[in-house]
Scaffold this motif. Structure first.
Motif, PDB file in Angstrom:
ATOM      1  N   LEU A 182    -104.959  10.946 110.874  1.00 39.79           N
ATOM      2  CA  LEU A 182    -104.130  10.212 109.915  1.00 39.79           C
ATOM      3  C   LEU A 182    -103.496   8.991 110.574  1.00 39.79           C
ATOM      4  CD1 LEU A 182    -102.802   9.979 107.123  1.00 39.79           C
ATOM      5  CD2 LEU A 182    -100.981  11.495 107.961  1.00 39.79           C
ATOM      6  N   ASN A 183    -102.993   9.167 111.794  1.00 39.84           N
ATOM      7  CA  ASN A 183    -102.399   8.039 112.512  1.00 39.84           C
ATOM      8  C   ASN A 183    -103.435   6.962 112.810  1.00 39.84           C
ATOM      9  OD1 ASN A 183     -99.933   9.245 112.452  1.00 39.84           O
ATOM     10  ND2 ASN A 183     -99.741   9.535 114.652  1.00 39.84           N
ATOM     11  N   ARG A 184    -104.648   7.385 113.136  1.00 38.78           N
ATOM     12  CA  ARG A 184    -105.712   6.408 113.388  1.00 38.78           C
ATOM     13  C   ARG A 184    -106.039   5.622 112.118  1.00 38.78           C
ATOM     14  NH1 ARG A 184    -109.557  10.384 117.024  1.00 38.78           N
ATOM     15  NH2 ARG A 184    -108.568   9.957 119.043  1.00 38.78           N
ATOM     16  N   GLN A 185    -106.084   6.321 110.999  1.00 40.71           N
ATOM     17  CA  GLN A 185    -106.358   5.648 109.729  1.00 40.71           C
ATOM     18  C   GLN A 185    -105.225   4.692 109.358  1.00 40.71           C
ATOM     19  OE1 GLN A 185    -107.160   8.713 106.846  1.00 40.71           O
ATOM     20  NE2 GLN A 185    -109.059   9.357 107.836  1.00 40.71           N
ATOM     21  N   MET A 186    -103.988   5.103 109.618  1.00 39.77           N
ATOM     22  CA  MET A 186    -102.845   4.232 109.365  1.00 39.77           C
ATOM     23  C   MET A 186    -102.950   2.962 110.211  1.00 39.77           C
ATOM     24  SD  MET A 186     -99.755   7.034 109.186  1.00 39.77           S
ATOM     25  CE  MET A 186     -98.473   5.791 109.319  1.00 39.77           C
ATOM     26  N   ASN A 187    -103.332   3.123 111.464  1.00 40.05           N
ATOM     27  CA  ASN A 187    -103.478   1.958 112.341  1.00 40.05           C
ATOM     28  C   ASN A 187    -104.594   1.038 111.864  1.00 40.05           C
ATOM     29  OD1 ASN A 187    -101.369   2.672 113.923  1.00 40.05           O
ATOM     30  ND2 ASN A 187    -102.555   3.212 115.728  1.00 40.05           N
ATOM     31  N   GLN A 188    -105.672   1.631 111.371  1.00 39.31           N
ATOM     32  CA  GLN A 188    -106.764   0.818 110.828  1.00 39.31           C
ATOM     33  C   GLN A 188    -106.273   0.003 109.631  1.00 39.31           C
ATOM     34  OE1 GLN A 188    -110.215   3.081 109.649  1.00 39.31           O
ATOM     35  NE2 GLN A 188    -111.501   1.284 109.491  1.00 39.31           N
ATOM     36  N   THR A 189    -105.462   0.630 108.779  1.00 36.14           N
ATOM     37  CA  THR A 189    -104.908  -0.075 107.609  1.00 36.14           C
ATOM     38  C   THR A 189    -103.975  -1.200 108.046  1.00 36.14           C
ATOM     39  OG1 THR A 189    -105.062   1.917 106.245  1.00 36.14           O
ATOM     40  CG2 THR A 189    -103.547   0.200 105.507  1.00 36.14           C
ATOM     41  N   LEU A 190    -103.118  -0.932 109.028  1.00 38.25           N
ATOM     42  CA  LEU A 190    -102.195  -1.955 109.524  1.00 38.25           C
ATOM     43  C   LEU A 190    -102.957  -3.118 110.135  1.00 38.25           C
ATOM     44  CD1 LEU A 190     -99.572   0.428 111.177  1.00 38.25           C
ATOM     45  CD2 LEU A 190     -99.185  -0.992 109.156  1.00 38.25           C
ATOM     46  N   GLU A 191    -104.020  -2.801 110.869  1.00 41.10           N
ATOM     47  CA  GLU A 191    -104.851  -3.852 111.463  1.00 41.10           C
ATOM     48  C   GLU A 191    -105.507  -4.693 110.364  1.00 41.10           C
ATOM     49  OE1 GLU A 191    -106.929  -6.073 114.397  1.00 41.10           O
ATOM     50  OE2 GLU A 191    -105.234  -4.697 114.603  1.00 41.10           O
ATOM     51  N   GLN A 192    -106.008  -4.045 109.337  1.00 37.67           N
ATOM     52  CA  GLN A 192    -106.640  -4.763 108.229  1.00 37.67           C
ATOM     53  C   GLN A 192    -105.643  -5.657 107.501  1.00 37.67           C
ATOM     54  OE1 GLN A 192    -108.295  -1.464 106.062  1.00 37.67           O
ATOM     55  NE2 GLN A 192    -110.199  -1.429 107.234  1.00 37.67           N
ATOM     56  N   MET A 193    -104.398  -5.203 107.389  1.00 39.51           N
ATOM     57  CA  MET A 193    -103.359  -6.008 106.758  1.00 39.51           C
ATOM     58  C   MET A 193    -103.116  -7.293 107.546  1.00 39.51           C
ATOM     59  SD  MET A 193    -100.671  -2.956 105.755  1.00 39.51           S
ATOM     60  CE  MET A 193     -99.308  -4.081 105.451  1.00 39.51           C
ATOM     61  N   ALA A 194    -103.043  -7.170 108.873  1.00 36.95           N
ATOM     62  CA  ALA A 194    -102.814  -8.346 109.709  1.00 36.95           C
ATOM     63  C   ALA A 194    -104.006  -9.305 109.647  1.00 36.95           C
ATOM     64  CB  ALA A 194    -102.551  -7.912 111.150  1.00 36.95           C
ATOM     65  N   GLN A 195    -105.216  -8.751 109.664  1.00 35.37           N
ATOM     66  CA  GLN A 195    -106.408  -9.593 109.573  1.00 35.37           C
ATOM     67  C   GLN A 195    -106.467 -10.313 108.227  1.00 35.37           C
ATOM     68  OE1 GLN A 195    -109.970  -7.408 110.499  1.00 35.37           O
ATOM     69  NE2 GLN A 195    -109.653  -7.588 112.704  1.00 35.37           N
ATOM     70  N   ALA A 196    -106.097  -9.608 107.155  1.00 33.02           N
ATOM     71  CA  ALA A 196    -106.119 -10.216 105.826  1.00 33.02           C
ATOM     72  C   ALA A 196    -105.108 -11.351 105.731  1.00 33.02           C
ATOM     73  CB  ALA A 196    -105.825  -9.156 104.760  1.00 33.02           C
ATOM     74  N   LEU A 197    -103.937 -11.170 106.357  1.00 30.75           N
ATOM     75  CA  LEU A 197    -102.923 -12.225 106.354  1.00 30.75           C
ATOM     76  C   LEU A 197    -103.423 -13.457 107.107  1.00 30.75           C
ATOM     77  CD1 LEU A 197     -99.974 -12.932 105.566  1.00 30.75           C
ATOM     78  CD2 LEU A 197     -99.316 -12.175 107.863  1.00 30.75           C
ATOM     79  N   PHE A 198    -104.031 -13.242 108.270  1.00 31.54           N
ATOM     80  CA  PHE A 198    -104.557 -14.369 109.046  1.00 31.54           C
ATOM     81  C   PHE A 198    -105.620 -15.117 108.242  1.00 31.54           C
ATOM     82  CE2 PHE A 198    -107.562 -16.380 111.899  1.00 31.54           C
ATOM     83  CZ  PHE A 198    -106.734 -17.044 112.792  1.00 31.54           C
ATOM     84  N   LYS A 199    -106.523 -14.369 107.626  1.00 30.66           N
ATOM     85  CA  LYS A 199    -107.589 -14.996 106.852  1.00 30.66           C
ATOM     86  C   LYS A 199    -107.015 -15.797 105.681  1.00 30.66           C
ATOM     87  CE  LYS A 199    -112.067 -13.891 104.718  1.00 30.66           C
ATOM     88  NZ  LYS A 199    -111.880 -14.451 103.387  1.00 30.66           N
ATOM     89  N   SER A 200    -106.026 -15.235 104.996  1.00 32.86           N
ATOM     90  CA  SER A 200    -105.431 -15.905 103.850  1.00 32.86           C
ATOM     91  C   SER A 200    -104.745 -17.207 104.259  1.00 32.86           C
ATOM     92  CB  SER A 200    -104.425 -14.970 103.170  1.00 32.86           C
ATOM     93  OG  SER A 200    -103.731 -15.632 102.140  1.00 32.86           O
ATOM     94  N   TRP A 201    -103.957 -17.148 105.348  1.00 33.39           N
ATOM     95  CA  TRP A 201    -103.169 -18.308 105.753  1.00 33.39           C
ATOM     96  C   TRP A 201    -103.998 -19.377 106.474  1.00 33.39           C
ATOM     97  CZ3 TRP A 201     -97.579 -17.136 107.844  1.00 33.39           C
ATOM     98  CH2 TRP A 201     -96.852 -16.458 106.871  1.00 33.39           C
ATOM     99  N   PHE A 202    -104.913 -18.924 107.374  1.00 36.63           N
ATOM    100  CA  PHE A 202    -105.493 -19.865 108.329  1.00 36.63           C
ATOM    101  C   PHE A 202    -107.006 -20.051 108.229  1.00 36.63           C
ATOM    102  CE2 PHE A 202    -101.786 -17.854 110.571  1.00 36.63           C
ATOM    103  CZ  PHE A 202    -100.898 -18.909 110.350  1.00 36.63           C
ATOM    104  N   VAL A 203    -107.648 -19.301 107.343  1.00 37.26           N
ATOM    105  CA  VAL A 203    -109.095 -19.467 107.140  1.00 37.26           C
ATOM    106  C   VAL A 203    -109.370 -19.928 105.714  1.00 37.26           C
ATOM    107  CG1 VAL A 203    -111.351 -18.350 107.185  1.00 37.26           C
ATOM    108  CG2 VAL A 203    -109.630 -17.737 108.901  1.00 37.26           C
TER     109      VAL A 203
END
Length: 468
Positions: A182-203
């Motif tokens: 569960l913690n690993r899945q939570m970390n995957q979700t948090l990582e995806q959130m950060a990647q999505a923010l970067f893509k939205s703002w800077f790509v």
């Protein structure tokens, strides 16, 4: 050992079904996944770099589909001379029924008498590393490659408590594994959130498009499709707080270097303007340790495909260490060598974690980021090193055939779009909160893993008894 425990051969209550011998011509680029020996990791199935067959071939061999909870074992691999032997690895499928098929030399345990043997208990009994070496000891073949047969596995002796105690032991250990997952899945979700923010703002420049639409400014033809998608979101298009939204420009200019439209006022810079990339140290092979130590040499094997730290395939060291090559928490590393044909991890980044009692070492073929200034932050660089454009450059310019290499010069020559500093600072602030949560989860994963690994041998030996 309590009297109600008994020693039996696995084959008394279970049999081992080998996978199907798919032909080389059966495999294709995509389709139904087929787990090969290399996909059976310690405790888990990793379908990265698996094989694929067509649905027609899969249908003809449907009895080799894996079911949820199935326990698999690798039946061929490196032998006693290899510190990380492949043969005898045991893993459990935690996904859905019929996710993938098994190839030859991947075995599956089929329980013959569920009133005597619990499959989960069998998994935990066979999971420890020392148990794998017991399989290696009875395997046949050369020092470099050995095989273990279904018959040999079925003749392996295990200690069995009463069925209800088996189930209780499996439940205790399974609950810890569930929390870890569960913690690993939570970390995957948090990582995806950060990647999505970067893509939205800077790509994708979503905020600049929004500001341009609000101001009635023209949208370049190349960006009109994105603008239409933004408009189509309607109320779902949630703007940033006004003070942050207003930091983004409201128009675009065409940049010749990147051959694309970028926000007006933003500059194009080389990574070299912000960082150096330092080579790692060539630690001496004579001090590599098969036994775990508190000093771990990080290697390209500790990088995830797509970016991120992978806490396995550790290489331990027991020798003198130059102080300049002891890594610190949140040091940013880049892998500069990859053994795979496609260069799966070449050029990807990872942050060094904090692990109690462990020193991570800056090994050769890993680049450590050293900052020249504070114009861009570590998270902005990290996600820049995860983009497709960067990835295409690194793989396209890589040297070598079997082993692919890149260099600090190639990494630092990559061009990035440099926003206003305040925007980068807001991004860093948001990403750091996500990274802090990821780190907290990683610490909990470490604690839970230690507890599980401490309890497991005591529970399956009867040293610690449970009520049932």
């Amino acid at each position: 050992m309590e009297s109600e425990w008994k020693e039996v051969e696995i084959g008394t209550y279970a049999k081992v079904q080998g996978g199907f011998a798919f032909k080389g011509s059966d495999f294709q680029e995509s389709g139904i996944p087929v787990a090969k020996i290399k996909n059976v990791k310690e405790g888990e199935i990793d379908l990265n770099d698996c094989g694929f067959v067509s649905e027609d071939i899969a249908t003809l061999n449907s009895n080799f589909y894996v079911k949820k909870g199935d326990v698999l074992i690798s039946m061929t691999g490196s032998g006693a001379n290899a510190p990380n032997s492949i043969v005898g690895r045991v893993a459990k499928h935690i996904g859905d029924d019929n996710d993938f098929l098994i190839n030859q030399r991947v075995g599956r345990f089929l329980i013959k008498d569920e009133s005597k043997l619990d499959e989960e208990y069998l998994y935990y009994y066979l999971r420890p590393k020392y148990r794998q070496w017991e399989f290696v000891a009875i395997a046949t073949g050369s020092a470099n490659q050995v095989n273990i047969s279904s018959k040999q596995i079925e003749s392996f002796i295990i200690n069995l408590p009463p069925l209800q105690e088996q189930k209780t032991i499996a439940h205790i250990l399974g609950s810890l594994d569930d929390k870890i997952e569960l913690n690993r899945q939570m970390n995957q979700t948090l990582e995806q959130m950060a990647q999505a923010l970067f893509k939205s703002w800077f790509v994708d420049f979503d905020q600049v498009i929004d500001n341009a639409l609000t101001a009635g400014n023209p949208i370049p033809d190349d960006l009109k499709e994105k603008a239409e998608r933004r408009l189509a979101l309607g109320d779902k298009r949630k703007p940033l707080p006004e003070d942050i939204q207003n930091l983004f420009p409201c128009s675009f200019v065409f940049n010749e270097e990147l051959d694309r439209w970028i926000p007006e006022g933003w500059r194009v810079k080389s990574v070299n303007d912000f960082i150096n990339v330092k080579h790692g140290f060539a630690f001496k092979g004579e001090f590599f340790s098969v036994e775990p130590t508190n000093d771990i040499l990080l290697t390209p094997g500790n990088f995830k495909i797509g970016g991120g730290f992978k806490g396995d395939k550790f290489k331990y060291y027991n020798g003198e260490i130059p102080s300049d090559y002891i890594l610190k928490k949140n040091d940013l590393l880049i892998t500069m060598t990859d053994l795979s044909k496609e260069g799966d991890t070449l050029g990807f980044p990872a942050f060094v974690p904090e692990t109690k009692g462990i020193r991570y070492l800056h090994n050769q073929r890993l680049g450590k980021v050293e900052y020249k200034n504070e114009d861009v932050g570590p998270n902005y660089l990290y996600y820049s090193f995860c983009t497709k454009r960067y990835r295409d450059e690194i793989v396209g310019s890589a040297s070598g055939t079997t082993v692919k290499h890149t260099s600090p010069t190639k990494i630092c020559s990559h061009k990035i779009v440099k926003p206003e500093k305040l925007i980068v600072e807001y991004f860093e602030l948001h990403c750091q909160s996500l990274q802090d949560r990821i780190q907290e989860n990683e610490i909990q994963i470490e604690q839970l893993t230690t507890l599980r690994d401490t309890l497991l041998p005591k529970l399956i030996s009867g040293e610690v008894r449970v009520k049932f």
